[in-house]
Design an enzyme around this catalytic site. Sequence first.
Site, short mmCIF file in Angstrom:
data_model
loop_
_atom_site.label_atom_id
_atom_site.label_comp_id
_atom_site.label_asym_id
_atom_site.label_seq_id
_atom_site.Cartn_x
_atom_site.Cartn_y
_atom_site.Cartn_z
CG ASP A 1 -2.16 0.86 1.01
OD1 ASP A 1 -3.19 0.64 1.67
OD2 ASP A 1 -2.10 1.76 0.14
C1 GLC Z 1 -4.27 4.40 -0.26
C2 GLC Z 1 -5.15 3.25 0.16
C3 GLC Z 1 -5.24 2.16 -0.86
C4 GLC Z 1 -5.12 2.75 -2.25
C5 GLC Z 1 -3.71 3.30 -2.38
C6 GLC Z 1 -3.48 3.95 -3.74
O1 GLC Z 1 -3.55 4.88 0.83
O2 GLC Z 1 -4.86 2.64 1.41
O3 GLC Z 1 -6.48 1.49 -0.65
O4 GLC Z 1 -5.36 1.76 -3.23
O5 GLC Z 1 -3.39 4.21 -1.35
O6 GLC Z 1 -4.29 5.09 -3.88
#
Ligand code: GLC
Length: 739
Positions: free
Chosen positions: A288
């Site tokens: 993430d």
């Molecule tokens: C965010 C979220 C995740 C998302 C990623 C990209 O912090 O936790 O669900 O897909 O970053 O945007």
Amino acid sequence: MKIRIILAICIFLTLIQTGCMPSAEQGKNGLDPVIESKIDAILAKMTPEEKVGQMAQLINDNKEDPEEIKNEIRKGRAGSFLNITNIEIRNSLQKTAVEESRLGIPLIFGYDVIHGMRTVFPVPLAEAASWDLDLMEKTAAIAAKEARAYGIDWTFAPMIDIARDPRWGRIVEGAGEDTYLGSMITRAKVRGFQGDDLSDPETIAACLKHYAAYGASQAGREYSTTEVPERVLRDVYLPPFKAGVEEGTATLMSGFNDLNGVPASGNKYLLTDILRDEWGFDGFVVSDWDSIKQLIAHGLAKDKSHAGIIGSTAGVDMEMHTHCYIENLPELAMNGAVSEDVLDTAVRRILRVKFRLGLFDNPYADPKLQDTNILTPEHREVARQAAKESLVLLKNKNNLLPLDKNIKSIALIGPLANNERALKGTWSGMGRDEDVVTIMQGIKNTVPNCTINYAKGCDITGGDDEGFAEAVKAAEKSDVVIMAIGESEDLNGESHSRTKIDLPGRQKELLKEINKTGKPVVIVLFTGRPLTIDWSLENIPAILLAWHPGIEGGNGIADVLFGDYNPAGKITVTFPRSVGQIPIYYNMKNTGRPFDEEDRFTSKYIDSPNTPLLPFGYGLSYTTFDYKNLKIENEKVAIPGTVKISARVTNTGPVAGHEVVQLYIRDLVGSVTRPVKELKGFERIYLEPGETKTVTFDLSTCDLKFYDINMEYNVEPGNFKVWVGPNSVEGLEGSFELL
Ligand code: GLC
């Protein structure tokens, strides 16, 4: 080798003992020897820096002239980008990778296509309330088609975190509190996004997130710690991920959360032992946002280099946004601190997905698709259908709804009456406010001759009572009041946990003032989470839960308000009476002192009932359904075997409608305690007035497995209760025994 033999014997014994096919050793994809040999050939040429380049996902925020980033691409120091939605920039970066880097490996472009790209559908928690798996697959397929038209190859969806705490803002992004339903929805979403052929120019790679148990954030506080016993992890939080792997997902995303002391993005047990060795997943895992670097803040890594070692060796193949991998792993691999096998394994997985997506053969997105594939009338029609099916009728005293289309005047009051942005909900992709049909517009479309007296009344949050008087006047001169109230899209979603889950701002006070006028009041409740609406349920005659219903929400709501569609949605998260009850969910344990009205020394509160405000699976209709004739064939069943359970459901009311018939069981005695109820099946049926259908469930003994006292996934003989009914608290009760 010995481990593999033992594993094979275990699988063989499982097969004999339970007759349940163990999960597929390999994901649905299986390995294509042609692709694998191509990967071998590429790997053989790659330098450590080029290998780690594939493991780096960068951003460039659609910068018009990304010359700086292009140099990184030319050096082979980028494998993926996220959040590039400008197809020209996307293709320009891709051209640099394919034509100007040494090995010409194409980039993969990711984006959060959570509930639609340009055609924004209801938020996931709303769609889940439809219990319509075909619909949820269809909306994912449309989202994929539109995403490809923007040059997106890969979505960071579906979010499949089981969530039992409505204080947690991200409860909106998932399917709710139930593992079985969550697993079925996961499968539908993976099928929808990926179709049958990932290289199809109208499908995209799915990404199961957030692996794993992020929804167990302590106190519902965002990014908080998750302490989840192994059995709960296995029985509750992991099954949707396992289902998604079996359905053939291309990727997963590792979570932010500290899971039992080892953050998910550095957790080898999760990422390798379970995901790879047990489940046979053969795609790749992306971290993430910054979750590799966050291993430092967690206190698992001492610096970015250490974080890079932990994340890559645990099994996170690609790092989103931070540069722990690209800045450190090439040298670490060259000096032996990290085995080059770790890099090779990660790169192989990443290249495998890129081959499956067809990026080596067709690396460029086709801008012409934007002329035909985006926000089409057909897509809007599906969005309207999804909005209708996700609406949940919570109360309808004296059948106030549906309203008569000849009604002369309506007071439309509340801060969400004319709010396009809120209806799109959180993570609304490329959706535009001007695409949204608000509830005001939807009502005007349906009853064009009706006078609408609009008053905002108050703000969504904060604010004062300034607008109350005008709103009261609007109510007093109207036949009926529709209150458009609740949360805006920025009161839930990521980094939006709430300690109070009441109606925000002065909305409850406004509602009470309007109710004093004595006019009939209908609440249309917009929200991304359960709210403590006890006063409303007590005092307001009709409540329609609209969630954040997407760009066609206004039309869908009007279809229900005026009877063009009979609501059939059923909540997939428990609504608590108060925050004090949380966590509260339908499939809790019985305890040794289950609540007994007559005995004060039993499990309860002294200031609240144990029961929720609204139970899992609850939702009303404009008609009524009667359940009769529960039948359980072969009430004594050998393992392996199947219990055939059926019931007759009759539409006993005045209009046709859908009903979500639900099957629950209870395993009365186990080697470990079992929940008081577990959803094990459902069927969404349609009945004309007076029509009866027999709904039958073939419950396999495989469906009754759980992690027993020895942490083995087994089904145990014994007595079971079974219910077939309209929700988790009502239904025909029966029993059967496994021998
Ligand atoms: C965010 C979220 C995740 C998302 C990623 C990209 O912090 O936790 O669900 O897909 O970053 O945007």
